[in-house]
Structure formats: structure tokens, C-alpha cells
Design a protein around this motif. Sequence first.
Motif, PDB file in Angstrom:
ATOM      1  N   GLY A   1       0.831  -1.390  -0.141  1.00 60.62           N
ATOM      2  CA  GLY A   1       0.024   0.060   0.013  1.00 60.62           C
ATOM      3  C   GLY A   1       0.760   1.265   0.053  1.00 60.62           C
ATOM      4  O   GLY A   1       0.419   2.421  -0.142  1.00 60.62           O
ATOM      5  N   ASN A   2       2.305   1.069   0.251  1.00 60.96           N
ATOM      6  CA  ASN A   2       2.941   2.257   0.009  1.00 60.96           C
ATOM      7  C   ASN A   2       3.850   2.335  -1.308  1.00 60.96           C
ATOM      8  O   ASN A   2       5.125   3.021  -1.219  1.00 60.96           O
ATOM      9  CB  ASN A   2       3.767   2.340   1.393  1.00 60.96           C
ATOM     10  CG  ASN A   2       4.542   1.247   1.508  1.00 60.96           C
ATOM     11  OD1 ASN A   2       4.494   0.150   0.703  1.00 60.96           O
ATOM     12  ND2 ASN A   2       5.427   1.090   2.393  1.00 60.96           N
ATOM     13  N   GLY A   3       3.487   1.615  -2.185  1.00 58.65           N
ATOM     14  CA  GLY A   3       4.632   1.593  -3.373  1.00 58.65           C
ATOM     15  C   GLY A   3       5.100   0.298  -3.483  1.00 58.65           C
ATOM     16  O   GLY A   3       5.910  -0.002  -4.606  1.00 58.65           O
ATOM     17  N   LEU A   4       5.349  -0.545  -2.365  1.00 57.39           N
ATOM     18  CA  LEU A   4       6.066  -1.704  -2.441  1.00 57.39           C
ATOM     19  C   LEU A   4       5.108  -3.083  -2.619  1.00 57.39           C
ATOM     20  O   LEU A   4       4.225  -3.106  -2.263  1.00 57.39           O
ATOM     21  CB  LEU A   4       6.644  -1.932  -1.079  1.00 57.39           C
ATOM     22  CG  LEU A   4       7.359  -3.046  -0.862  1.00 57.39           C
ATOM     23  CD1 LEU A   4       8.606  -3.236  -1.894  1.00 57.39           C
ATOM     24  CD2 LEU A   4       8.020  -3.352   0.711  1.00 57.39           C
TER      25      LEU A   4
ATOM     26  N   PHE B   1       8.071   4.940  -6.702  1.00 59.55           N
ATOM     27  CA  PHE B   1       8.220   6.345  -5.786  1.00 59.55           C
ATOM     28  C   PHE B   1       6.901   7.127  -5.865  1.00 59.55           C
ATOM     29  O   PHE B   1       6.996   8.084  -5.188  1.00 59.55           O
ATOM     30  CB  PHE B   1       9.322   6.882  -6.409  1.00 59.55           C
ATOM     31  CG  PHE B   1      10.467   6.069  -6.166  1.00 59.55           C
ATOM     32  CD1 PHE B   1      11.462   6.327  -4.557  1.00 59.55           C
ATOM     33  CD2 PHE B   1      11.398   5.372  -6.895  1.00 59.55           C
ATOM     34  CE1 PHE B   1      12.262   5.515  -4.241  1.00 59.55           C
ATOM     35  CE2 PHE B   1      12.329   4.589  -6.434  1.00 59.55           C
ATOM     36  CZ  PHE B   1      13.031   4.573  -5.298  1.00 59.55           C
ATOM     37  N   GLY B   2       6.007   6.857  -6.886  1.00 63.88           N
ATOM     38  CA  GLY B   2       5.033   7.797  -6.851  1.00 63.88           C
ATOM     39  C   GLY B   2       5.216   8.873  -8.110  1.00 63.88           C
ATOM     40  O   GLY B   2       4.235   9.815  -8.033  1.00 63.88           O
TER      41      GLY B   2
ATOM     42  N   ALA C   1      10.250   3.706 -10.700  1.00 60.37           N
ATOM     43  CA  ALA C   1      10.191   2.530  -9.758  1.00 60.37           C
ATOM     44  C   ALA C   1      11.447   1.653 -10.039  1.00 60.37           C
ATOM     45  O   ALA C   1      12.218   1.962 -10.901  1.00 60.37           O
ATOM     46  CB  ALA C   1       9.009   1.545 -10.330  1.00 60.37           C
ATOM     47  N   VAL C   2      11.642   1.122  -8.802  1.00 59.55           N
ATOM     48  CA  VAL C   2      13.055   0.232  -9.215  1.00 59.55           C
ATOM     49  C   VAL C   2      12.399  -1.380  -8.826  1.00 59.55           C
ATOM     50  O   VAL C   2      11.693  -1.396  -7.857  1.00 59.55           O
ATOM     51  CB  VAL C   2      13.891   0.573  -8.002  1.00 59.55           C
ATOM     52  CG1 VAL C   2      14.730   1.688  -8.295  1.00 59.55           C
ATOM     53  CG2 VAL C   2      13.603   0.439  -6.572  1.00 59.55           C
TER      54      VAL C   2
ATOM     55  N   ARG D   1       5.714   8.207 -17.583  1.00 59.92           N
ATOM     56  CA  ARG D   1       5.052   9.381 -17.417  1.00 59.92           C
ATOM     57  C   ARG D   1       4.437   9.931 -18.560  1.00 59.92           C
ATOM     58  O   ARG D   1       4.868   9.783 -19.779  1.00 59.92           O
ATOM     59  CB  ARG D   1       6.433  10.393 -17.135  1.00 59.92           C
ATOM     60  CG  ARG D   1       6.036  11.922 -16.922  1.00 59.92           C
ATOM     61  CD  ARG D   1       5.628  12.151 -15.679  1.00 59.92           C
ATOM     62  NE  ARG D   1       5.343  13.647 -15.504  1.00 59.92           N
ATOM     63  CZ  ARG D   1       6.175  14.485 -14.945  1.00 59.92           C
ATOM     64  NH1 ARG D   1       7.227  13.970 -14.751  1.00 59.92           N
ATOM     65  NH2 ARG D   1       5.978  15.817 -14.832  1.00 59.92           N
ATOM     66  N   ASP D   2       3.034  10.593 -18.282  1.00 62.19           N
ATOM     67  CA  ASP D   2       2.529  11.345 -19.662  1.00 62.19           C
ATOM     68  C   ASP D   2       2.728  12.766 -19.387  1.00 62.19           C
ATOM     69  O   ASP D   2       2.841  13.406 -18.240  1.00 62.19           O
ATOM     70  CB  ASP D   2       1.025  10.883 -19.331  1.00 62.19           C
ATOM     71  CG  ASP D   2       0.654   9.346 -19.508  1.00 62.19           C
ATOM     72  OD1 ASP D   2       1.368   8.846 -20.179  1.00 62.19           O
ATOM     73  OD2 ASP D   2      -0.405   8.852 -19.194  1.00 62.19           O
TER      74      ASP D   2
END
Length: 658
Positions: free
Chosen positions: A404-407, A443-444, A448-449, A488-489
Motif C-alpha cells: 500500500g505504500n508503493g512496495l 516512488f509515485g 520505480a525500482v 510518465r505522461d
Amino acid sequence: MTASSRMRALLLCSTATALVLGAMPASAQDSDAPIVLDEISVAQSKRGVRTDTATAITVVEQEEMEDRQASTVSELVDSVPGVTLLNSGTPVGAGINIRGFGANGTYGTDQKVLIMIDGATVGSEELYRIGTQLYTDPELYKQVEVVRGMAGTFEYGSGVIGGMLRLDTKDASDFTGGEVGFRARQTLQYGSNGDEMVSSSILAWQPTKNVEFLGNYTWRQMDVQEDGAGNDIGSEGYELPSWMVKGKVTFGDGDNQTLTLSYTDTQTDERDVPYDSFGFTSGIFGNVDRQTHSKTAALKYTYDSLDTDLINLTAILSYADQEIESEGVSGQTGGLADIVNADNQYETTKLTVKNEALFSTGRLSHSLRTGVELIHKKRLEASSAPGGTDKRFAVFAVDDIDFGNGLLLTPALRYETQSIEGDAYDSYDNDALMGGLTARYAFGNGWAVFGSAAYTESLPIIDDLGTPGYMTQPEKARSYELGFSYDRDGLFAAGDALRLKVNAYHTEIWDITSYSGITDARMQGVELEAGYSLASGYYMDVNANLVHGEDATPGASDDYWDGTPADELRVTFGKRWGEMVDVSWEVVADAEMDRSSSPSDGFVVHNLRTTYRPQEGVLRGTEMRFGVENVFDTEYTPHLSTRPAAGRTFKVTLAKTF
């Protein structure tokens, strides 16, 4: 006029007529009104880049498949980074290599690349000097999914070291749009190099909203192709008739259940052709008459409970049968006669039952897939190799855990047991526990990694029954991957889009029995996928693969791994005008490959493609494609291939959906 000439004339005349008429909108057929093409409003590249997952996965969808005008299924995926073809353009004597594993110059497969059609596992084991066992036609399929490496494969099989191909056949609803009624589609294609001619006929029928049927018959034939220097490639052409039937029924409360049955059938019939389809042995095996018949059937049931998110069940019962009959015509004797006169047949029956459960544990959200698999593979006795059976049982679990936090973490486990035996050999039992972990952090802000670690084992095969030591020594491998992505847009201008994914991997394999004189090997590489598009319709796709392989056998100096492909860069520049026109230019550049005992030169090849789809008037539903492959007629032989590539080829395709 011969039948071949008549069909060629029909293709050219019908396509030329359609091009002339299709270039005129309905209002312009009676006036001199200019053609106005609407600009695209949503950014779109040729192929989407899967930036949402840690797995190295690429999906080739229907539009791109049609745009490529491929002659074989393997040509649909050769643009995927990490995928290399051993020869191409013909269904025999070609093969698919992923990250250095798969087809090689001795066998069409080394059991380290998994191929599935509608859930059925297809292909043989080790057929000496015969190419890929993926005998089928690209016209039967609507999507090909390519997974590179081990991560993402544990719910499908064991020993998947190089990667996996999953092919999905077309559905009637792809043409009916889910509406009651009949739809038909006819495709005609002509290729100048080798006088390739293709006719594909599809009939889709949906008698009710919940019942659909599809039939497809495709005829493909090609004479001998020429390379860039005008020399013949091989000695014979081929004919490849394929057909498919498929039905689907949706039923239950809220239409929560489906039952799908599909069947595909492909044959080839070659006369007086070299037994060695790779061309490595200078004809010492002589010529043969060879018939190949490949059949797959799959029955799929799905149930999605309306009462709970814990039950979403899928069961697939599949059967794959591949038969290759060979008869020498050059007077071969002794051991050569046993090889060239062998009738090889493999039958694989598989039952897979799995469930996807959606639930939460505190703040963590889970998508847990668990399943069991029963596999029965039979190889019939042949004059060149032993017969036998390979019975396997597997259980697997894969859990996508969202923090829920990007992970996102995905642990995967597979346990597989094997009982293998032959009429003339002892029986052997093996088992293996394998699995891995992938992780992705977003990362939002578009970045992303991700990374993964995995371990797998390739259990012994029937073709090795004559070597008892091999039967108790599964091949073992582990891999590590690390990468990043960016999505990214509106990056530089309103309506533009950038998709970027870079993945580095390191694979080690030991206890090797597939290759003579080698026990250990290493493979490292970097794969790049990127797509950038503008709202005006301009786009660019980039795919690259840099790879380094070593023979790491203990006690020997590290030599280069001969299965290592050449470094490659593919760049496509294109422009779309709405849904009507797509024009693209593809540049393929392979570097010189000197890290091999069989070095090869580098090359640059250019391909041009144009698609025209009228959106109005009497030609609505018509699609016209024109392509030029190897525009400058370059003479070259891709690394790992055993024969030169085709020279300049003009391709014209006319398709109409009624």
C-alpha cells in the motif's frame, strides 16, 4: 498459368485495386475532395512497455502481430530484447533462443524455454539436427506473451531458465464484439522473396450473447528464398496448412462461469530435403522425406465466486501431440539410417487447477495463486532414441503482496516430483523445490525500482534414459535481476508519453547435462525497452540487448558460451494518423560478435511498414498493409543462425472483416 501463379496474380490484383479504392474516402469517390486524416489524440507507441511489473515480460498483441506480417510465430517475437532466432522465415530448421538458452545448432530445444498454447505445453525434447518444435501459424493467435528469465514462471513449469512463450488463440468475440450474429474475416498475403502466399479464413458465430464459436483455416506456402547476394537459402520451400476450432460458453449466476474448448492443427510435408535442417553437417546425413503433424487441444473452465473474493478457480485440461515421420531417400546405412528413418512422436497430457484468492492481512493486500499440476508425457519408441514416459506432479504458490505504500513483493514456490521410465531402461524418481522472490517499489513520481532472485531445476528428460547418470542429476540454475522503470505522461508536451524499462540479469547454471563437455555456465546481460509518443501521432520504440556468456566449467579456463547472442539494438520511428494510417521505419543493428568460437560480422538492416485502415465508406473494415524487409538487400547471417537471412522482401496484405 499454374495455381501458384494464379494465386499470386489474385493477391496482387486484389490488393492493388483495394489500395486505389481505399485511398478514396466515400465522398471522394465521386469528387476531387482532398483526403483529410484526423490526428491521433492519445499518445500510442507500436508496443506497450510493461513498467508495472518486476518481471521481464513483453506482450505482442494483435495489432503489432498483423503489422509485422510474420511468416512464422518466431518472427513475432524476434524484436523482444533477449530473444534471438536461429534462422527464420521457415517453420523447419528454425528455433527460439532466450537469454542464450533454448534452440542451438544441435537440437531445436534444450528444455530451458517453455512454450504454451492455450495452456498446453508443446514441443519435443531433443531431436537431433531438427529445428524448433513450434510448428504452427501466426494467423491462429491474437497474443504472444514473452517472459524472460525465471521470475514469473513458477506457476507454469520447472527448469524455465531462458524464458517462456505463452500463445493465446483468437476468440469469436474478438470479431463479433460480443454481439449476436456472424462475422467473417479473409486475409490474403503475398511476399516477393520465395513467392510466399497466404490465405487465412475466419468465421465467427455468436448464436447467443453467452455462446460463441470460431473456425480458422490458414494456408501458407513458400518457395526457396534468396539471401542478399541472390543465393538460394536451403533447397526446398514448404506448404503449411493450419486450422483451428474454438468454442466458449458463459453461464452461471451473473455469468460467473465459462467453459472453453480449443483445438489447433498444423502440418508440413517436405520431400527430398536435407535431414540436417540446421545445415551444420555438410549433408553427411543425406536427404529425407519428412512429415510433421502438430496438434493441441485445451479444455478450460473458470469459476469466479460472487460470494467471496477467495475463490476464482481455473482448471485447464490440455493435450499436445507432435509427430515427425522421416524416411531417408539417399541410401543411408548403419547408424545414419537409424537417425534419418526415425519416426518421433511426443504426447503431453496436462491438468492444471489453480485458484486466485484476494484478501487482506492488516494493511497488506494479497493476490494469492495456488495450484496443482499433473503432467503425463510419452515419447514413442523410435529407431534413433528410446521411448518412455515422464509422469510429474507439482504444487505451486505465488503471492502478490501489496504493502500500500508503493512496495510490491511476490514470493513464489514450486515443488515438483517426477517418475520417469522406459521399456528398455530402469525407472527413476526425482523431485525438486524451487522458487524465487521479486520486489518492486514505485516512488509515485513515475520512477520505480525492482529486482528478483530465483532458483530452478530442470528435471531429466526421456531422451536421456540411455545415460543413467543423467537421470539422477537435474540441471540447476539461479538468477538475480535488478532494474528500474519510468512511466510518465505529459513529460515534454501535452499528450506525450514515455515508457522506459531497464533490466540487468545474472544467471548461473550447473550440473549441466544438455551440452557436451560443459558442466557450468554463466550469462549476464542488460535489456532495454522504451517507447515515446506524441499526441500528434509520432512515436519511437527502442529495444536493446547487451549480453555476455561464459563457459564456467571447473578446472577449465573460462571460455565464451557459444549460445550467447550478439548485442542488438532495434529502433522504430513511426507516425499515426488516427486509426487510419500507421507508417513506420525499423532499424535493426547487431554488433560484431567475436566472443564465440564461431564469430560473426555485425550488420544493419532496415524495414519499412505501412498500414491503412479506412474508417468510412464501403471499405470500412478493410485493412491494407505494405512492407519492405531488408530494404537495401543486405547480405548477412545473424549470429547463432546457420544460414544467411533473407534478402529484400516486399510484402502486401489485404484483410477484410465482413
